[in-house]
Design a protein around this motif. Structure first.
Motif, PDB file in Angstrom:
ATOM      1  N   SER A 648     157.215 -23.113  40.110  1.00  0.00           N
ATOM      2  CA  SER A 648     156.857 -24.012  41.205  1.00  0.00           C
ATOM      3  C   SER A 648     156.061 -23.254  42.259  1.00  0.00           C
ATOM      4  CB  SER A 648     158.122 -24.595  41.839  1.00  0.00           C
ATOM      5  OG  SER A 648     157.804 -25.459  42.910  1.00  0.00           O
ATOM      6  N   GLY A 649     154.974 -23.860  42.723  1.00  0.00           N
ATOM      7  CA  GLY A 649     154.218 -23.299  43.841  1.00  0.00           C
ATOM      8  C   GLY A 649     153.602 -21.953  43.570  1.00  0.00           C
ATOM      9  N   ASP A 650     153.254 -21.664  42.311  1.00  0.00           N
ATOM     10  CA  ASP A 650     152.638 -20.372  42.032  1.00  0.00           C
ATOM     11  C   ASP A 650     151.709 -20.399  40.822  1.00  0.00           C
ATOM     12  OD1 ASP A 650     152.637 -17.430  42.792  1.00  0.00           O
ATOM     13  OD2 ASP A 650     153.074 -17.326  40.651  1.00  0.00           O
ATOM     14  N   PHE A 651     151.927 -21.286  39.864  1.00  0.00           N
ATOM     15  CA  PHE A 651     151.111 -21.283  38.648  1.00  0.00           C
ATOM     16  C   PHE A 651     149.643 -21.426  39.024  1.00  0.00           C
ATOM     17  CE2 PHE A 651     149.167 -22.865  34.800  1.00  0.00           C
ATOM     18  CZ  PHE A 651     149.796 -22.124  33.808  1.00  0.00           C
ATOM     19  N   ASN A 652     148.793 -20.622  38.352  1.00  0.00           N
ATOM     20  CA  ASN A 652     147.433 -20.465  38.841  1.00  0.00           C
ATOM     21  C   ASN A 652     146.531 -19.912  37.765  1.00  0.00           C
ATOM     22  OD1 ASN A 652     145.765 -20.696  41.194  1.00  0.00           O
ATOM     23  ND2 ASN A 652     147.427 -19.807  42.408  1.00  0.00           N
ATOM     24  N   GLU A 653     145.239 -19.986  38.010  1.00  0.00           N
ATOM     25  CA  GLU A 653     144.301 -19.099  37.326  1.00  0.00           C
ATOM     26  C   GLU A 653     144.465 -17.780  38.074  1.00  0.00           C
ATOM     27  OE1 GLU A 653     142.298 -16.754  36.223  1.00  0.00           O
ATOM     28  OE2 GLU A 653     140.463 -17.454  37.163  1.00  0.00           O
ATOM     29  N   TRP A 654     145.477 -17.035  37.644  1.00  0.00           N
ATOM     30  CA  TRP A 654     146.021 -15.941  38.432  1.00  0.00           C
ATOM     31  C   TRP A 654     145.034 -14.800  38.624  1.00  0.00           C
ATOM     32  CZ3 TRP A 654     149.642 -15.212  41.800  1.00  0.00           C
ATOM     33  CH2 TRP A 654     150.069 -13.926  42.101  1.00  0.00           C
ATOM     34  N   ILE A 655     144.221 -14.519  37.637  1.00  0.00           N
ATOM     35  CA  ILE A 655     143.295 -13.402  37.755  1.00  0.00           C
ATOM     36  C   ILE A 655     142.261 -13.709  38.839  1.00  0.00           C
ATOM     37  CG2 ILE A 655     141.774 -11.830  36.526  1.00  0.00           C
ATOM     38  CD1 ILE A 655     144.764 -11.937  35.606  1.00  0.00           C
ATOM     39  N   GLY A 656     141.724 -14.928  38.823  1.00  0.00           N
ATOM     40  CA  GLY A 656     140.798 -15.323  39.879  1.00  0.00           C
ATOM     41  C   GLY A 656     141.453 -15.327  41.242  1.00  0.00           C
ATOM     42  N   LYS A 657     142.710 -15.717  41.296  1.00  0.00           N
ATOM     43  CA  LYS A 657     143.457 -15.721  42.554  1.00  0.00           C
ATOM     44  C   LYS A 657     143.505 -14.311  43.165  1.00  0.00           C
ATOM     45  CE  LYS A 657     146.812 -16.879  45.561  1.00  0.00           C
ATOM     46  NZ  LYS A 657     146.594 -17.714  46.750  1.00  0.00           N
ATOM     47  N   ASN A 658     143.555 -13.301  42.314  1.00  0.00           N
ATOM     48  CA  ASN A 658     143.612 -11.919  42.788  1.00  0.00           C
ATOM     49  C   ASN A 658     142.245 -11.313  43.027  1.00  0.00           C
ATOM     50  OD1 ASN A 658     146.487 -10.457  42.676  1.00  0.00           O
ATOM     51  ND2 ASN A 658     146.459 -12.085  41.164  1.00  0.00           N
ATOM     52  N   VAL A 659     141.250 -11.692  42.230  1.00  0.00           N
ATOM     53  CA  VAL A 659     139.988 -10.971  42.166  1.00  0.00           C
ATOM     54  C   VAL A 659     138.852 -11.645  42.924  1.00  0.00           C
ATOM     55  CG1 VAL A 659     138.171 -10.271  40.546  1.00  0.00           C
ATOM     56  CG2 VAL A 659     140.565  -9.800  40.012  1.00  0.00           C
ATOM     57  N   SER A 660     138.829 -12.967  42.950  1.00  0.00           N
ATOM     58  CA  SER A 660     137.645 -13.688  43.430  1.00  0.00           C
ATOM     59  C   SER A 660     137.353 -13.412  44.907  1.00  0.00           C
ATOM     60  CB  SER A 660     137.824 -15.191  43.227  1.00  0.00           C
ATOM     61  OG  SER A 660     136.726 -15.889  43.774  1.00  0.00           O
ATOM     62  N   VAL A 661     136.069 -13.177  45.195  1.00  0.00           N
ATOM     63  CA  VAL A 661     135.626 -13.063  46.584  1.00  0.00           C
ATOM     64  C   VAL A 661     134.969 -14.356  47.057  1.00  0.00           C
ATOM     65  CG1 VAL A 661     135.342 -10.566  46.535  1.00  0.00           C
ATOM     66  CG2 VAL A 661     133.430 -12.028  45.854  1.00  0.00           C
ATOM     67  N   ASP A 662     134.972 -15.363  46.209  1.00  0.00           N
ATOM     68  CA  ASP A 662     134.402 -16.664  46.568  1.00  0.00           C
ATOM     69  C   ASP A 662     135.469 -17.738  46.721  1.00  0.00           C
ATOM     70  OD1 ASP A 662     131.608 -15.921  46.533  1.00  0.00           O
ATOM     71  OD2 ASP A 662     131.837 -15.700  44.370  1.00  0.00           O
TER      72      ASP A 662
END
Length: 760
Positions: A648-662
């Motif tokens: 709950s409240g965390d599932f994500n495209e996790w790599i983009g969540k960590n890496v993306s600058v956009d």
């Protein structure tokens, strides 16, 4: 018969005495520990890691013992160890063919300086697709006697060590005057002017080096590794010009660190001069974040790195310059869609390496290579010397070094800020492309998984599960201490009683939480357990008590026990801001992480829960919010005794969540520097973590307005999970996602139905 009778009596006592506040649960001692148990948990883990770091030099010696048994064994082992160091540094990309070009706006090379013995040119050379090194070429007017890459500290410009600007000892200039061809790359500096995205708008006080290192680490690269690649690309170019000339490296400070690793990784380098960079690494967690290397203390202290250079020449100048850490700024958490203050940098400073510490590490190297060590270099040289003459004498034994004045005005001044921005932007763009390509990379990594049946899938995932635990999360040894459970009553409600629980994991490390027992339990009756996990800076009571203001947890643990489930609310150690974040900094060099502890804590907790007479051991489910949702992805992926998991409240495209600058809600803009897991992007996004949970039931709970991600990101990643369950494994009823109107909170509707469906 006596054993069976005793079990029945215990079951009766368990139920009848549940309301007694004066007594602990049966088969447990009374819990007497007072104070902030969450803070004590974190402190205990610090003690554990401090011991392990202190013991790591001896542990490394044992790790290398077999390879050091004979010279033949060592020679045979070095290629694999060299390859392992490259992996930990992220030197895994094939470099571009050697090519150097002059930086000029005309048809002829631009001369920055023209001296009696050499000419200075602005140059750049290819490294990786889209990545070039940039700096200076000092070309002798006579035939070169040696090739040298001279690497400045991150706080210096190439012009300073080439004698074109005032600053430290111009050792690149000295070597060129003595007949060496010298390439001087620039390093990423420690300012923070570029660490942001004005379009979002987002700005941090992360030094440029931390900013790049964060995103690179997630993709299995490091900033140091990128800079080593630039040095090795210079070596490639030297080799393309003349393979007979000896090659040397000299670096100071951060440049010394890069030179050290480059020489260890590449046998073409004859001599390396390392200044202000050699010493013990057990305190790396106190330094800037870009010095965080996965498994460094476990496998490669500086003595072990030096082993990869020997018997080639390594010259050490140990006295280091101190450097400031990140600019201090008020820690301002982002408000999605609005501007962000200049916060978020990890703490860390560069302190001088005392000569005695450098000498001790050098002596440790001598013990590793007993009797075969070359003479010990002078370890107390002057701060501005850097021993360039000794480097030259090792490269060109019969020549005589020469030197002239320290400084000359350049003919043309380059825009060094624009050059730095080009280098910074190229590395950021390279990592962003690695992220964009990572879906295909992970598919290739997972290509051997067998989805012909649920049973075949589960079996084929065992090797992936072991890799995830060992190489990504980090595997602590199996606990051997007795559980030693201690309990005390903390709730007595109309429908349930609650007990605070503590069990031992390792010396100073314990697992703790609150067990909720329905009052209508009958002797011998078995019921499912739901483990309800809190989020960041939370405690178990947050999941139990009704919230007077904003609803986050929606007292879901209380509601579940009132529905008749046995409930356990664990304390996880993400508590205390930098106190717990520094656990990650200490753990990473030991090939561990925060979740290395969390996994063992949950395993010990399940060990204890399985002993309780009313627990159905085959029906222990997990349900976590936020950081508890992170736990829902990682712990059940490894601990198969969790029969289902709800994130709950965390599932994500996790790599983009960590890496993306956009992405406005990326961790690139927050102080949660502990989020980054080495090489995760090439192996396990959240879909792949869910693959390790399959074929067990798995659910996602997502509020439309939850700022941790976007509906599009979450749906994109969950579609891969749905495809596996529905199309591959034919188990579509075992996974679902609930979108609901709301934010970062427990909704407790579809998830409760999911628990009812699968826990019966």
């Amino acid at each position: 018969m006596k054993a069976a009778y005793r079990f029945v009596v215990l079951a009766v006592v368990f139920v009848v005495n549940a309301a007694s506040a004066a007594e602990p649960l049966p088969n447990t001692k009374l819990l007497t520990e007072e104070g902030d148990l969450a803070a004590k948990m974190v402190a205990g883990m610090h003690k554990y890691l401090d011991r392990e770091l202190a013991a790591s030099p001896k542990a490394r010696s044992e790790l290398w013992k077999a390879d050091l048994a004979t010279p033949e064994a060592l020679a045979k082992s070095l290629p694999a160890k060299r390859e392992r160091l490259r992996k930990l540094l992220g030197i895994v990309d094939e470099r571009m063919p050697a090519k150097l070009e002059y930086v000029t706006e005309s048809s002829t090379p631009l001369e920055l300086g023209n001296y009696a013995a050499f000419t200075v040119y602005a140059v750049r050379w290819d490294v990786l697709p889209g990545v070039q090194a940039e700096g200076l070429l000092l070309e002798p007017k006579e035939k070169a006697t040696a090739n040298v890459v001279a690497i400045p500290d991150a706080t210096w410009t190439p012009e300073q060590i080439a004698g074109l600007a005032r600053g430290p000892e111009p050792y690149a200039k000295r070597l060129a005057e003595s007949g060496c061809r010298v390439l001087v790359p620039m390093l990423i500096d420690r300012a923070d002017t570029l660490s942001g995205n004005a379009r979002l708008p987002r700005k941090t006080n992360q030094p440029h080096r931390e900013f790049i290192h964060r995103m690179a680490f997630e993709m299995g690269r490091t900033l140091a590794g990128y800079e080593v690649q630039k040095v090795l690309a210079a070596v490639d170019w030297f080799q393309s010009q003349d393979k007979k000339l000896p090659i040397g490296l000299i670096g100071v400070g951060e440049g010394g660190r890069v030179a050290f690793y480059a020489a260890a990784c590449d046998e073409r380098i004859k001599v390396a001069q390392v200044a202000c960079a050699f010493g013990p690494r057990e305190g790396a967690h106190e330094e800037p974040l870009d010095r965080n290397l996965w498994s460094q203390s476990r496998e490669f202290g500086d003595a072990e790195v030096a082993m990869l250079i020997h018997p080639r020449q390594l010259l050490i100048s140990p006295e280091a310059a101190a450097g400031d850490g990140p600019k201090r700024a008020k820690d301002i958490w982002p408000v999605w869609g609005g501007p962000v203050g200049q916060g978020g940098a990890a703490p860390g400073v560069i302190k001088p390496i005392p000569p005695k510490d450098a000498a001790a590490e050098w002596v440790r190297l001598g013990k590793l290579r007993a009797g075969e060590l070359v003479r010990l270099p002078q370890l107390a040289i002057e701060r501005d010397d850097y021993d360039w003459e000794e480097l030259y004498q090792k490269l060109v034994p019969d020549a005589v070094a020469s030197a002239s004045q320290n400084f000359s005005e350049p003919h043309v001044k380059l825009d060094s800020a624009a050059r730095h921005k080009r280098q910074f932007d190229q590395l950021v763009a390279h990592v962003q492309k690695l992220w964009r390509d990572s879906d295909a990379t992970r598919k290739a990594y997972w290509s051997k998984a067998d989805f012909s049946s649920p049973e075949a899938w589960e079996k084929s995932c065992d090797s992936y599960r072991d890799y995830f635990h060992t190489e990504v999360i980090g595997k602590l040894p199996e606990p051997t201490m007795p559980l030693n459970p201690r309990t005390r009553q903390v709730y007595d409600e109309p429908k349930f009683t609650g007990y605070e629980v503590m069990v031992d994991v390792y010396p100073d490390v314990f697992a703790q939480g609150i067990l909720l027992l329905p009052k209508d339990l009958k002797p011998g009756e078995k019921r499912p357990v739901v483990v309800c996990q809190h989020g960041l800076e939370g405690v178990p009571r947050h999941t139990i008590d009704e919230e007077p203001k904003r609803t986050v947890y929606n007292h879901f643990a209380r509601r579940l026990v009132e529905l008749g489930y046995i409930v356990y609310a664990p304390q996880n150690p993400y508590y205390g801001k930098n106190e717990f974040r520094q656990l990650q900094r200490k753990a990473n060099p030991l090939k561990l992480s925060l979740f290395s502890f969390i996994i063992r804590q949950h395993q010990r907790t399940i060990d204890w829960l399985e002993t309780l007479p009313n627990v159905d051991a085959k029906k222990i489910a997990f349900y976590g919010l936020s950081y508890g949702g992170k736990t829902a992805m990682r712990v059940p992926a490894i601990e198969k005794r969790y029969c289902l998991s709800i994130c709950s409240g965390d599932f994500n495209e996790w790599i983009g969540k960590n890496v993306s600058v956009d992405l406005d809600r990326s961790y690139m803009w927050t102080g949660e520097y502990e989020m980054y897991e080495f090489d995760l992007g090439n192996t396990f996004n959240y879909a792949e973590m869910a693959y390790l949970i399959a074929p067990r039931p798995f659910m996602v709970e997502r509020g439309h307005d939850d700022g941790v991600g976007t509906d599009e990101m979450v749906a994109y990643e969950f579609a891969k999970v749905r495809y596996l369950y529905q199309n591959r494994l034919k188990l579509g009823d075992r996974t679902t996602i609930e979108f609901f109107p709301g934010g970062h909170q427990i909704n407790a509707k579809g998830t409760f139905d999911f628990l009812k469906q699968h826990l019966k």
